[in-house]
Scaffold this motif. Structure first.
Motif, short mmCIF file in Angstrom:
data_model
loop_
_atom_site.label_atom_id
_atom_site.label_comp_id
_atom_site.label_asym_id
_atom_site.label_seq_id
_atom_site.Cartn_x
_atom_site.Cartn_y
_atom_site.Cartn_z
N ARG A 70 -1.02 3.35 14.63
CA ARG A 70 -2.16 3.23 13.70
C ARG A 70 -2.92 1.96 14.02
N ASN A 91 0.83 -1.20 0.00
CA ASN A 91 0.00 0.00 0.00
C ASN A 91 0.87 1.25 0.00
N LYS A 92 0.79 2.02 -1.08
CA LYS A 92 1.61 3.22 -1.20
C LYS A 92 1.10 4.36 -0.31
N GLY A 93 -0.12 4.21 0.21
CA GLY A 93 -0.66 5.25 1.07
C GLY A 93 -0.14 5.18 2.50
N VAL A 94 0.55 4.09 2.85
CA VAL A 94 1.09 3.94 4.21
C VAL A 94 2.36 4.77 4.33
N THR A 95 2.42 5.59 5.36
CA THR A 95 3.58 6.45 5.59
C THR A 95 4.38 5.97 6.79
N ARG A 98 6.48 -3.96 3.93
CA ARG A 98 7.39 -3.11 3.18
C ARG A 98 8.86 -3.47 3.37
#
Length: 265
Positions: free
Chosen positions: A81, A42-46, A130
């Motif tokens: 989170r 998921n590219k939205g995970v920071t 990741r």
């Protein structure tokens, strides 16, 4: 086979489905599904994946505030989170905790696993989505761990490490941190093409393995005082509840017996 280790350094669905990582054919359809899957994180995970812990098996009533209270014992937290259902807003029973320093990350990984929070024994591991090459999540047939009843156990993770193959000769491996512990030295500045990023990722992961493997090896041997107190309180609460239930049953039996005696008089 000379580089065998109980913890997988690269995710392979076929090996994860085998108790010793030696299977050559998938034994269930979920493994086939994982082998055919093309998963993109998921590219939205920071946040920094190398400073993030995965916390699972949470009580559905556990809140972010409770997690912060427990995990802040090990060091400064940058972000928590708690994953929730998009429709209902209810907790899904797992969360991610990002620390500011690697020292705090390793301490929490070592000591917080199997800690009891809100009457649930939790599971703690490094974030793998990741950081582990080839990772396939559980919903696509991959993942690690699992329950025996499901018939889809996955090995090579902290929860269920690989067992040493019977015909494997004794070899020296670095799982217990026999090598040197070096910190990653790559810079976050500047832009790099995807080949450079992949090389840096592999180099960084290889350097960090001794520290993390040492944490895995020590994880089950040390428990802090708070963990013991949590477990003790949980056992005492269960004992009280059991005594209350026994007392209620005894009272009900006495009442029923009294009624029967009154009817026969």
């Amino acid at each position: 086979m000379a580089d065998w280790a109980p913890i997988a350094k690269e995710y392979d669905p076929l090996k994860a489905g085998s108790i010793d990582g030696t299977d050559e054919e998938p034994h269930d359809r979920a493994i086939w599904r994982a082998m055919l899957a093309r998963y993109v994180p998921n590219k939205g995970v920071t946040g920094d994946p190398h400073l993030t812990l995965f916390v699972a098996r949470l009580n559905l009533q556990t809140t972010e505030e409770k997690l912060k209270e427990v995990f802040s014992r090990y060091g400064d937290i940058r972000k928590i989170r708690l994953v929730r259902d998009l429709v209902t807003g209810f907790s899904k029973g797992y969360a991610f905790v990002e620390y500011k320093e690697e020292r705090a990350l390793l301490k929490a990984h070592r000591d917080a696993n199997r800690l009891v929070i809100d009457q649930h024994e939790i599971f703690v591991d490094f974030e793998l989505e990741r950081t582990l090459k080839g990772w396939i999540p559980r919903r696509l047939g991959g993942g690690f761990g699992g329950k025996k009843e499901s018939g889809q156990l996955r090995f090579g993770g902290r929860d269920r490490p690989f067992r040493k193959p019977i015909n494997l000769p004794n070899v020296k491996n670095d799982f217990y941190g026999e090598g040197s512990s070096e910190k990653r030295n790559w810079s976050r500045e500047g832009t790099r093409d995807w080949r450079t990023r992949d090389r840096d990722h592999e180099r960084s992961r290889d350097k960090r393995w001794p520290e993390r493997e040492r944490s895995w090896a020590w994880g089950d041997s040390e428990r802090d005082r708070d963990s013991k107190e949590e477990r003790s309180r949980g056992r005492e609460r269960k004992d009280r509840d059991r005594k209350d239930r026994d007392r209620d049953r005894s009272r009900d039996r006495d009442t029923k017996k009294q009624r029967d005696d009154d009817k026969h008089r």
